[in-house]
Motif scaffolding. Structure first.
Motif, PDB file in Angstrom:
ATOM      1  N   LEU A 152       0.894  -1.280  -0.205  1.00 50.39           N
ATOM      2  CA  LEU A 152       0.132  -0.057  -0.091  1.00 50.39           C
ATOM      3  C   LEU A 152       0.720   1.223   0.161  1.00 50.39           C
ATOM      4  CD1 LEU A 152      -2.768  -1.028   2.402  1.00 50.39           C
ATOM      5  CD2 LEU A 152      -3.028  -0.399   0.001  1.00 50.39           C
ATOM      6  N   VAL A 153       1.944   1.325   0.653  1.00 41.51           N
ATOM      7  CA  VAL A 153       2.805   2.289   0.604  1.00 41.51           C
ATOM      8  C   VAL A 153       3.226   2.820  -0.621  1.00 41.51           C
ATOM      9  CG1 VAL A 153       5.072   3.274   1.252  1.00 41.51           C
ATOM     10  CG2 VAL A 153       3.634   2.294   3.094  1.00 41.51           C
ATOM     11  N   GLY A 154       3.726   1.588  -1.557  1.00 42.01           N
ATOM     12  CA  GLY A 154       4.205   1.788  -2.777  1.00 42.01           C
ATOM     13  C   GLY A 154       3.072   2.318  -3.689  1.00 42.01           C
ATOM     14  N   LYS A 155       1.693   1.964  -3.513  1.00 48.42           N
ATOM     15  CA  LYS A 155       0.637   2.282  -4.360  1.00 48.42           C
ATOM     16  C   LYS A 155       0.251   3.805  -4.013  1.00 48.42           C
ATOM     17  CE  LYS A 155      -4.011   1.036  -5.637  1.00 48.42           C
ATOM     18  NZ  LYS A 155      -3.703   1.197  -7.120  1.00 48.42           N
ATOM     19  N   ILE A 156       0.327   4.199  -2.814  1.00 50.78           N
ATOM     20  CA  ILE A 156       0.001   5.468  -2.629  1.00 50.78           C
ATOM     21  C   ILE A 156       1.061   6.430  -2.775  1.00 50.78           C
ATOM     22  CG2 ILE A 156      -0.371   7.148  -0.368  1.00 50.78           C
ATOM     23  CD1 ILE A 156      -1.607   4.680   1.247  1.00 50.78           C
ATOM     24  N   GLN A 157       2.242   6.058  -2.831  1.00 48.43           N
ATOM     25  CA  GLN A 157       3.436   6.989  -3.207  1.00 48.43           C
ATOM     26  C   GLN A 157       3.234   7.160  -4.653  1.00 48.43           C
ATOM     27  OE1 GLN A 157       6.738   4.431  -1.630  1.00 48.43           O
ATOM     28  NE2 GLN A 157       7.567   6.460  -0.486  1.00 48.43           N
ATOM     29  N   GLU A 158       2.975   5.835  -5.565  1.00 49.19           N
ATOM     30  CA  GLU A 158       2.967   6.161  -6.800  1.00 49.19           C
ATOM     31  C   GLU A 158       1.690   6.809  -7.369  1.00 49.19           C
ATOM     32  OE1 GLU A 158       1.531   3.089 -10.555  1.00 49.19           O
ATOM     33  OE2 GLU A 158       2.703   2.257  -8.694  1.00 49.19           O
ATOM     34  N   LEU A 159       0.635   7.023  -6.470  1.00 52.05           N
ATOM     35  CA  LEU A 159      -0.471   7.713  -7.099  1.00 52.05           C
ATOM     36  C   LEU A 159      -0.273   8.978  -6.609  1.00 52.05           C
ATOM     37  CD1 LEU A 159      -3.551   5.793  -5.066  1.00 52.05           C
ATOM     38  CD2 LEU A 159      -3.257   6.238  -7.465  1.00 52.05           C
ATOM     39  N   ASN A 160       0.590   9.307  -5.862  1.00 51.45           N
ATOM     40  CA  ASN A 160       1.177  10.794  -5.562  1.00 51.45           C
ATOM     41  C   ASN A 160       2.377  11.116  -6.187  1.00 51.45           C
ATOM     42  OD1 ASN A 160      -1.272  11.779  -3.923  1.00 51.45           O
ATOM     43  ND2 ASN A 160      -0.671   9.877  -3.072  1.00 51.45           N
ATOM     44  N   ASP A 161       3.018  10.603  -7.188  1.00 50.25           N
ATOM     45  CA  ASP A 161       4.298  10.786  -7.797  1.00 50.25           C
ATOM     46  C   ASP A 161       5.439  10.955  -6.733  1.00 50.25           C
ATOM     47  OD1 ASP A 161       2.953  10.836 -10.254  1.00 50.25           O
ATOM     48  OD2 ASP A 161       2.709  13.067 -10.090  1.00 50.25           O
ATOM     49  N   VAL A 170      -2.816  17.608   0.458  1.00 49.59           N
ATOM     50  CA  VAL A 170      -3.984  17.154   0.151  1.00 49.59           C
ATOM     51  C   VAL A 170      -3.253  15.825  -0.909  1.00 49.59           C
ATOM     52  CG1 VAL A 170      -6.188  16.962  -0.926  1.00 49.59           C
ATOM     53  CG2 VAL A 170      -5.545  18.859   0.596  1.00 49.59           C
ATOM     54  N   ILE A 171      -3.441  14.606  -0.557  1.00 48.77           N
ATOM     55  CA  ILE A 171      -3.105  13.504  -1.487  1.00 48.77           C
ATOM     56  C   ILE A 171      -4.356  12.592  -1.880  1.00 48.77           C
ATOM     57  CG2 ILE A 171      -0.653  13.767  -0.671  1.00 48.77           C
ATOM     58  CD1 ILE A 171      -1.502  11.011   0.778  1.00 48.77           C
ATOM     59  N   THR A 172      -3.917  11.800  -2.980  1.00 48.76           N
ATOM     60  CA  THR A 172      -4.769  10.883  -3.060  1.00 48.76           C
ATOM     61  C   THR A 172      -4.396   9.420  -2.594  1.00 48.76           C
ATOM     62  OG1 THR A 172      -5.149  11.926  -5.332  1.00 48.76           O
ATOM     63  CG2 THR A 172      -5.884   9.585  -5.233  1.00 48.76           C
ATOM     64  N   ILE A 173      -5.518   8.824  -2.245  1.00 50.95           N
ATOM     65  CA  ILE A 173      -5.318   7.517  -1.567  1.00 50.95           C
ATOM     66  C   ILE A 173      -6.533   6.498  -1.946  1.00 50.95           C
ATOM     67  CG2 ILE A 173      -3.962   8.410   0.534  1.00 50.95           C
ATOM     68  CD1 ILE A 173      -6.452   7.810   2.116  1.00 50.95           C
ATOM     69  N   PRO A 174      -6.035   5.271  -2.090  1.00 59.52           N
ATOM     70  CA  PRO A 174      -7.078   4.350  -2.401  1.00 59.52           C
ATOM     71  C   PRO A 174      -8.340   4.547  -1.220  1.00 59.52           C
ATOM     72  CG  PRO A 174      -5.081   3.193  -2.345  1.00 59.52           C
ATOM     73  CD  PRO A 174      -4.841   4.541  -1.706  1.00 59.52           C
TER      74      PRO A 174
END
Length: 191
Positions: A152-161, A170-174
């Motif tokens: 999930l850390v990897g996914k959240i980091q990827e979503l937020n460049d 403000v960031i995007t998360i699943p």
């Protein structure tokens, strides 16, 4: 279900064993909260395979199996079922017991309702970063499973460049609610 057969007996045909396997419900003696079904999966032994690799594969694909066997017990059961006394022969078929969780009609209805509700939710949501918050802290909102947190850390980091987190950002998360609804059974095992 691919690679599943019903076992009544094992029949040797040359170097291969053909199995006829029955599915039957069983309940773990110590935990009668739910039922699970014992099944047998076959594997064709490849170069470099050993019983540890087969057990790892079984328990990864069917984690419920670990509620019925330790890894050592499962190795012994595979040896016994397949009459293995030495090294595995390449091309030999290995029959491995595994368990899957079975659900009552009511449980299936509840799961379907949750899936439908989850499908109606957005996949992602906006999240405001708090003081001293890290990607790891945010991922812990979803689960306590360390491997899943890393994913999930990897996914959240990827979503937020891979942006550096700062308070108020403000960031995007699943969608947390959607994730929890869709992963409820897995999360019960972690807690």
């Amino acid at each position: 279900m691919k690679n599943f057969v019903n076992i009544d007996s094992l029949i040797n045909i040359g170097k291969r064993k053909i199995a006829v396997i029955k599915l039957f419900p069983e309940t773990k003696k110590e935990d009668k909260k739910y039922k699970s079904s014992k099944m047998y999966k076959w594997y064709e032994a490849k170069e470099g395979d050993n019983l540890n690799k087969i057990v790892e594969s079984v328990t990864k694909e069917f984690p419920e199996t670990l509620n019925h066997y330790t890894k050592e017990e499962l190795i012994e059961e595979i040896k016994k079922t397949n009459s293995i006394t030495g090294q595995l022969e390449v091309g030999a078929y290995i029959i491995a017991p595994c368990y899957i969780r079975t659900y009552s009609f009511e449980e299936k209805q509840v799961m379907e309702t949750k899936k439908e509700e989850a499908a109606s939710l957005d996949d992602f949501e906006k999240y405001t970063v708090k003081e001293n918050e890290t990607y790891f802290n945010i991922a812990r909102m979803y689960t306590a499973d360390d491997k899943e947190i890393v994913r999930l850390v990897g996914k959240i980091q990827e979503l937020n460049d891979y942006i550096t987190l700062n308070p108020g950002l403000v960031i995007t998360i699943p969608n947390v609610k959607k994730y929890l609804m869709l992963h409820e059974e897995e999360l019960k095992k972690v807690i």
